[in-house]
Each structure stands twice: as C-alpha cells, then as structure tokens.
Motif scaffolding. Structure first.
Motif, mmCIF file in Angstrom:
data_model
loop_
_atom_site.group_PDB
_atom_site.id
_atom_site.type_symbol
_atom_site.label_atom_id
_atom_site.label_comp_id
_atom_site.label_asym_id
_atom_site.label_seq_id
_atom_site.Cartn_x
_atom_site.Cartn_y
_atom_site.Cartn_z
ATOM 1 N N HIS A 43 0.595 -2.331 -3.178
ATOM 2 C CA HIS A 43 -0.588 -1.771 -2.888
ATOM 3 C C HIS A 43 -1.053 -2.282 -1.685
ATOM 4 O O HIS A 43 -1.146 -3.454 -1.557
ATOM 5 N N ILE A 44 -1.990 -1.280 -0.898
ATOM 6 C CA ILE A 44 -2.976 -1.781 0.051
ATOM 7 C C ILE A 44 -4.101 -1.051 0.040
ATOM 8 O O ILE A 44 -4.212 -0.021 -0.681
ATOM 9 N N ASN A 45 -5.311 -1.398 0.788
ATOM 10 C CA ASN A 45 -6.463 -0.640 0.858
ATOM 11 C C ASN A 45 -7.130 -0.959 2.211
ATOM 12 O O ASN A 45 -6.951 -2.275 2.649
ATOM 13 N N ASP A 46 -8.218 -0.296 2.478
ATOM 14 C CA ASP A 46 -9.182 -0.545 3.484
ATOM 15 C C ASP A 46 -8.299 -1.120 4.740
ATOM 16 O O ASP A 46 -8.720 -2.087 5.281
ATOM 17 N N THR A 47 -7.292 -0.390 5.178
ATOM 18 C CA THR A 47 -6.475 -0.811 6.058
ATOM 19 C C THR A 47 -6.915 -0.688 7.543
ATOM 20 O O THR A 47 -6.623 -1.391 8.740
ATOM 21 N N LEU A 103 6.127 -3.603 2.097
ATOM 22 C CA LEU A 103 6.265 -2.327 1.242
ATOM 23 C C LEU A 103 7.740 -2.082 1.147
ATOM 24 O O LEU A 103 8.006 -1.864 -0.103
ATOM 25 N N ASN A 104 8.550 -2.039 2.233
ATOM 26 C CA ASN A 104 9.861 -1.551 2.226
ATOM 27 C C ASN A 104 10.509 -2.662 1.280
ATOM 28 O O ASN A 104 11.714 -2.406 0.668
ATOM 29 N N ASN A 105 10.291 -3.940 1.540
ATOM 30 C CA ASN A 105 11.101 -5.159 0.923
ATOM 31 C C ASN A 105 10.925 -5.001 -0.717
ATOM 32 O O ASN A 105 11.497 -5.046 -1.382
ATOM 33 N N LEU A 148 5.897 1.988 -7.394
ATOM 34 C CA LEU A 148 4.984 2.886 -6.840
ATOM 35 C C LEU A 148 4.512 2.173 -5.718
ATOM 36 O O LEU A 148 4.150 0.880 -5.885
ATOM 37 N N ALA A 149 4.195 2.683 -4.491
ATOM 38 C CA ALA A 149 3.323 2.189 -3.500
ATOM 39 C C ALA A 149 2.187 2.974 -3.230
ATOM 40 O O ALA A 149 2.388 4.331 -3.031
ATOM 41 N N LEU A 180 2.007 6.304 11.338
ATOM 42 C CA LEU A 180 2.460 5.079 11.153
ATOM 43 C C LEU A 180 2.569 4.865 9.632
ATOM 44 O O LEU A 180 3.479 4.422 8.970
ATOM 45 N N LEU A 181 1.407 5.370 8.848
ATOM 46 C CA LEU A 181 1.537 5.280 7.405
ATOM 47 C C LEU A 181 2.991 6.098 6.854
ATOM 48 O O LEU A 181 3.180 6.080 5.697
ATOM 49 N N ARG A 182 3.214 7.289 7.767
ATOM 50 C CA ARG A 182 4.415 8.147 7.327
ATOM 51 C C ARG A 182 5.602 7.306 6.913
ATOM 52 O O ARG A 182 6.502 7.378 6.198
ATOM 53 N N GLU A 183 5.705 6.133 7.695
ATOM 54 C CA GLU A 183 6.784 5.182 7.874
ATOM 55 C C GLU A 183 6.783 4.230 6.442
ATOM 56 O O GLU A 183 7.621 3.519 6.633
ATOM 57 N N MET A 184 5.792 4.292 5.828
ATOM 58 C CA MET A 184 5.575 3.037 4.905
ATOM 59 C C MET A 184 6.107 3.718 3.382
ATOM 60 O O MET A 184 5.872 2.782 2.662
ATOM 61 N N ASN A 185 6.565 4.964 3.514
ATOM 62 C CA ASN A 185 7.060 5.391 2.258
ATOM 63 C C ASN A 185 6.107 5.387 0.912
ATOM 64 O O ASN A 185 6.484 4.824 -0.029
ATOM 65 N N LEU A 186 4.786 5.757 1.251
ATOM 66 C CA LEU A 186 3.688 5.781 0.239
ATOM 67 C C LEU A 186 3.816 6.679 -0.715
ATOM 68 O O LEU A 186 4.660 7.907 -0.659
ATOM 69 N N ASP A 187 3.584 6.578 -2.091
ATOM 70 C CA ASP A 187 3.817 7.580 -3.102
ATOM 71 C C ASP A 187 2.220 8.384 -3.296
ATOM 72 O O ASP A 187 2.262 9.514 -3.400
ATOM 73 N N ALA A 188 1.274 7.530 -2.871
ATOM 74 C CA ALA A 188 -0.044 8.177 -2.878
ATOM 75 C C ALA A 188 -1.179 7.461 -2.100
ATOM 76 O O ALA A 188 -0.964 6.363 -1.925
ATOM 77 N N MET A 189 -2.302 8.079 -1.880
ATOM 78 C CA MET A 189 -3.250 7.463 -1.307
ATOM 79 C C MET A 189 -4.562 8.221 -1.629
ATOM 80 O O MET A 189 -4.493 9.154 -1.821
#
Length: 644
Positions: free
Chosen positions: A45-49, A85-87, A100-101, A125-134
């Motif tokens: 997880h990440i936040n406030d980027t 995130l990818n690792n 989950l990311a 850029l966030l499209r490339e991080m394979n996030l599941d939701a935000m």
C-alpha cells in the motif's frame, strides 16, 4: 541494487512463515480435530503520493564502525514505488498468496508536475503500478470535479468511496469507475474492499455542490453489514480520513478487518534504527484495535507521504477474523550517499564508507536501496520534464520596492536583522522577502478552508531575495530554483497563545546563538523583540492581525486561545530550534500536501491578476538586538532607506 528491495521483503515473508509454523507446532492433538478456515492475504500500500514523480531528500543515520554516521540520499519517487509494488506482487504470485495493491488517496497536488499536468500525469503513471483500488483524497477535489473525473476515466483501477453520494450531481452521477466497494475473489474466498473519504470534505476542498459526503462511522458499519449479507466476511477499508479517525472506525465499527489509511501522512513503524524515531505516538504499524463487540479486531496500516515508502502487511484470517497482522513500511532509497547537509553543502562518502552504509542498509527491514522502474522514468524524463522546464520560464509578475534606493525590482532577504546577504541590512524589520513567503502560506491554506491564523517559518528556508530578471519580470523558475528550492510542504500546527510567544522568543535567541537560519519570518503577526530585556520577557506588544499587518485591526494575543499556525513540514517536526512546535502542539501536525514554492507562484499570480505588483509589505517585526549580538550587525548599515 534491486536485490536489496527483494531482500527486505523476503525478511518480512520469512518472519510470517515462522509465526505460522510456530502456531501450527502449538496445536494439541485435541485441536487437530477442529476444522479452522484459514486464509492468508498480503497487502502492499501507498498513500498521499502527491505527484512526487521524482525522488525527494532523506536524512538518516547509519551505524558504521559502531558509530552513527549522518547520511543524506534521495528517496522514493513514482518509479521506485512502481518497482516495489511490482516486486511485491511477483513475490506473492510466486508463493501463490492472494495479493492486493491499494492507494490511500491524495495523488493530486504536491509538485510542479501537478501544476502543469493536473491529474493526467498521475493517471498515466499510476496505471503502470497495477493497483487494485484507490480511495479519493481531499486534494483530488482541489480543482473541482472536472480534473478528478478525467483522472477516474483514465485509470485502470476503481476509485472507492462508500460515503460519497454522487446521485444528485449531473457530472459525477454518470461516472461508473467510482464505486462504494469491490469484491475480489481468490478461489472460493471473497474479500470486500470499500473506500471511506472525509465526511467534512467540503470544509477543506472544492467538490461539487451537489455531492453528498455521509458520516464515516455509520457508512463503514452499513457497508460491512451489506458485504456480510453477500457472504463476504473478509473486509478491507481503504481510507483517506487520517490515523485518528481510522482508529475511531476500528473502535466504533464491527467487522472491518484491515484499514489501509491516508491523509495524516503517517509513516507508521519504528525507525529508531536509522535515527528517525517512531512514526506515530498513538499507533504502531499493523496496530490491532479491538472492535466494540470485544472480540474481533481491526489492523491499521499507513505508509507516510510523497511516494517515499511502500507498506506491506501479511494478514491471517481464521474463521473470518484477523488473528495475525504484521509487516512494515520500507523507505525506498538510492545509493548516492553523501554526508548530511550542513547549510548548503554536503560531502561525498569515501569508498569504504559507501560500502559500509550499503551493508548497513541491507541489514535493515525498513529501508532499502531500490532501482527505478525504467518505463516510468522514461515517461517522466521524455514526456513531462520538458513541460516543467517550459513552465519555469513563465512570467508570473513583477517586483516593485519603492523604498529601495538601489534596485526597485528587488525585495531583500536577510536571515537575521542587521546582517546583510546580497542587499539591504534591514536591521529593524528583518526580511522583506520572508514576509511575502509567509503571507503566501496563509493565503494558500485559507484558499482551501484551513482557517489558519498566522504563518511562522524560518528564514533559512527562504534562500534568496525576490527579484526581477534582466527583463524586469519575476519568473516561476526563479521561485523554484533560487527562492524556495527545498520544496517544503506546508504544515499546520496548533499552539496556545502563550506558547506562540515562547516559540518566537526561543527561535530568535536560537538564531542569534546557534543557527542563523532559524530566525522566524511571519505573517499576520506583529511584535517587538527586545534583546535587552530579561529572558521570558523579550517579546513585547505581540499582536495578531487577521488580515495582515498592513490592514491593521490587530489585537493582543490571547495566551489561552488556540491558534492555527502555518509553517513548513521540516520545522513543524521541532527542527532548527522550533522544539515547541513538537512538544507543545495541541493536536497532530496537519500536512497539507501543498508545496511552498508552488504556493508562492500562485500567490504572485493572484496579485498579478488583480493588477498588483509584488511590493514591500510590513514584516511585523521591530528588532532590538541584544548587546551580545551587536558586534555582528552591519556597520555601516547597507541601504538604510530600505527599512520600513
């Protein structure tokens, strides 16, 4: 270098495996007949980027030859976050572990990339991080609904906000990618993920008038109940309401198993091993909070700010309830180590020290040398940086100082009154440039409803005079590259009036004896510092001026009243003599996500739009030097006429 990141994650996985194995070893023969439904989930997880596409700066302490060594390096940035995130996703897949990311909101604001690109750069850029939701942060609404809608329609993951009702809004009601929740299926196991946004969003951002933000606690319980009725008994909440409210949800709502948080910019965890203390005094990473039913628990995580770290939590469910939740945040750093900055300079490490610091970092769980993702770096460098360079040449206004006998196109800056740098000595009033920087902080935050009473920041954070170029213009590039190049985040601290008085006296004396750049510069405040008075009585006639010193209408400070003070995030943590910001604050520091240089640019542009130039304004200071400091004062005074 990427192996360090994998090594850190491996340590966390190994610890989880040991705990699970030990749990199995403790099972008795009688227990073996009990059928326990166990499910393991990993969340990165990440936040406030905050549009932190490029790395920022990090100071930390490394143990080298049994001694602490102060180190500076670059940290984070979107390309490193993508790598981490990818690792994490790859390692989970290799272990056949559900993954989950998640992003805890506030991708918008924070850098010139956002100023130029709005939400488009983040979407790409966030499209490339394979996030599941935000989830949706307050800054996603700063420019109204339009840029958020464009962002939502471009990304390849859903935006979750269970307590946002868009039904009455003509623009947002038709946006299909904003959802209350999603359900992920792992074989026959269902995991529900719902979003929670600020119930008081309209007080600090600019959402559409017809949007409705429902109560956080009521919505959270109702959403959990609805998911349970659908057969979903594993529930993750991704929120942007801040750590204190996340804890309130855990204490007030039954059935939220994990909260992935944001908004308070809290880097949860113990960072004492690298000289950075505890991330929070009220919660550890993966803090387990008992729900009101007295049995189930909620695990809370949050991963700091400005894309510096990625958090990773391993969660074990037994019969639908969380029994194990553990992990940590990892700061993602480069290996370009130098000794920590002193003033404006730093010193490279010797080859031996470089190797020793790399070895030290490799042994830590919460900091890792991490390679940048090549694709994201190329997008930033090729597609976005030229746009930033073009923006930096933009004319934003003109400077005019009628009092300056030498250069009317310059507002002079000093760190300490009476000690010139490039221009005037300003022995009585202090920095002309600093007064506008402080005023821009108040202006920016109050544009967004924060209701700050004043600004107090350090003159060391103001790096130069404010001046026109050879064409008679003030450019955005000068603000970024010469005036405020540290790119400090605006923060808000609450203090009692009596502590404001003590803060001003303490920081001025600290500047005069220890660190010149700690001298305060301020807005909406006026007072006399009498260095010849006894300690504790050196601040005289301290007044608060709600509309600025020039407007008058100033009143005596109330020692028992609570005041909201804008400052920069660095000194808000008690640095550079500003201990009282840390020790006497009445509530947790609020980090706004706005950057000082960007705010200054917008402040000047607003003046220009109103037909005004950037002119000298009263600083609010009358400075009487202590006898012990008089030998440091300029003699003769430079440009004595330029001193209101």
């Amino acid at each position: 270098m990427g192996s360090y990141m994998n090594k850190t994650m491996y340590k966390g996985l190994l610890a989880t495996a040991i705990i699970v194995a030990l749990t199995g070893c403790n099972s008795s023969d009688d227990d073996a007949t009990v059928n326990i439904d166990t499910f393991n989930l990993r969340i990165a997880h990440i936040n406030d980027t905050h549009s932190s596409f490029d790395p920022t700066s990090l100071d930390f302490t490394a143990q080298v030859n049994s001694e602490d060594m102060s180190i500076n390096t670059d940290v984070g940035g979107y390309p490193r976050v993508a790598t981490a995130l990818n690792n994490a996703r790859t390692m989970a897949a290799d272990e056949n572990k559900p993954f989950l990311a998640l992003h805890g909101g506030d991708a918008f604001q924070g850098s010139l990339y956002f100023n130029v690109l709005k939400g488009a750069g983040n979407a790409t850029l966030l499209r490339e991080m394979n996030l599941d939701a935000m989830t949706i942060g307050n800054h996603e609404f700063d420019l109204g609904d339009g840029p958020l809608i464009e962002f939502v329609n471009k990304v390849n993951f859903p935006l979750l906000a269970a307590n946002l009702d868009t039904s009455a809004d003509s623009q947002m009601s038709g946006v299909t990618n904003i959802k209350p929740y999603i359900i992920k299926e792992y074989g026959d196991v269902k995991v529900g993920i719902f979003g929670l946004v600020l119930e008081d969003m309209k007080s600090i951002s600019s959402p559409g008038e017809d949007l409705v933000f429902n109560g956080e606690v009521v919505t959270a319980q109702a959403t959990v109940d609805a998911l349970n009725e659908m057969g979903v008994d594993k529930v993750v909440m991704v929120s942007h309401i801040g750590l204190d409210r996340d804890i309130r949800i855990a204490e007030s709502v039954n059935g939220v198993d994990v909260i992935v948080g944001g908004h308070s910019h809290t880097l949860l965890g113990d960072f004492t091993n690298i000289g950075r203390g505890m991330g929070s005094s009220i919660a550890s990473y993966a803090e387990m909070i008992t729900n009101p039913n007295g049995t189930s628990k909620t695990c809370i995580v949050q991963a700091g700010e400005v894309a510096q770290a990625v958090g990773q939590a391993d969660i074990t469910f037994e019969d639908g309830d969380v029994t194990v939740c553990q992990g940590n945040n990892t700061l993602l750093i480069g290996d370009n180590f130098t000794h920590e900055y002193v003033e404006d300079t730093s010193e490279s490490l010797t080859e031996a020290d470089q190797s020793a610091v790399e070895a030290f970092v490799a042994e830590q769980d919460n900091i890792a040398i991490t390679e940048e993702d090549a694709l994201l770096r190329s997008i930033i460098d090729i597609d976005y940086k030229p746009l930033i360079e073009q923006f930096e040449g933009k004319v934003i206004g003109q400077v005019f100082d009628a009092n300056d006998p030498v250069d009317t196109g310059m507002l002079d800056h000093v760190r300490q009154p009476g000690v010139k740098r490039n221009g005037a000595s300003l022995p009585v009033t202090g920095s002309e440039a600093g007064a506008h920087v402080a005023a821009s902080m108040v202006w920016k935050l109050n544009q967004h409803g924060y209701g700050v009473d004043m600004a107090i920041t350090n003159t060391g954070g103001v790096r130069n005079d404010i001046k026109n170029d050879e064409n008679g213009d003030l450019t955005a590039g000068y603000i970024i590259g010469s005036l405020l190049y540290f790119s400090n985040e605006l923060a808000i601290v609450e203090l009692k009036g009596s502590d404001v008085t003590q803060l001003l006296e303490d920081t001025i004396n600290y500047s005069l004896t220890t660190s010149s750049g700690s001298f305060p510069t301020f807005a909406n405040v006026e007072f006399t510092f009498n260095g010849k008075a006894v300690a504790g009585e050196q601040i005289e006639d301290l007044h608060i001026c709600p509309n600025g010193v020039a407007a008058g209408s100033c009143t005596d400070i109330d020692p028992d009243m609570t005041y909201k003070i804008s400052t920069n995030a660095y000194i808000a943590g008690g640095k550079d003599g500003y201990d009282i910001f840390d020790t006497k604050k009445l509530s947790p520091v609020i980090k706004s996500g706005f950057i000082d240089n960007e705010s200054m640019i917008e402040y000047v542009e607003a003046l220009t739009l109103a037909g005004q130039k950037l002119e000298e304004i009263p600083t609010g200071l009358t400075f009487i030097a202590p006898t012990s400091f008089e030998a440091n004062l300029d003699n003769p005074v430079f440009k004595p006429e330029d001193n209101q």
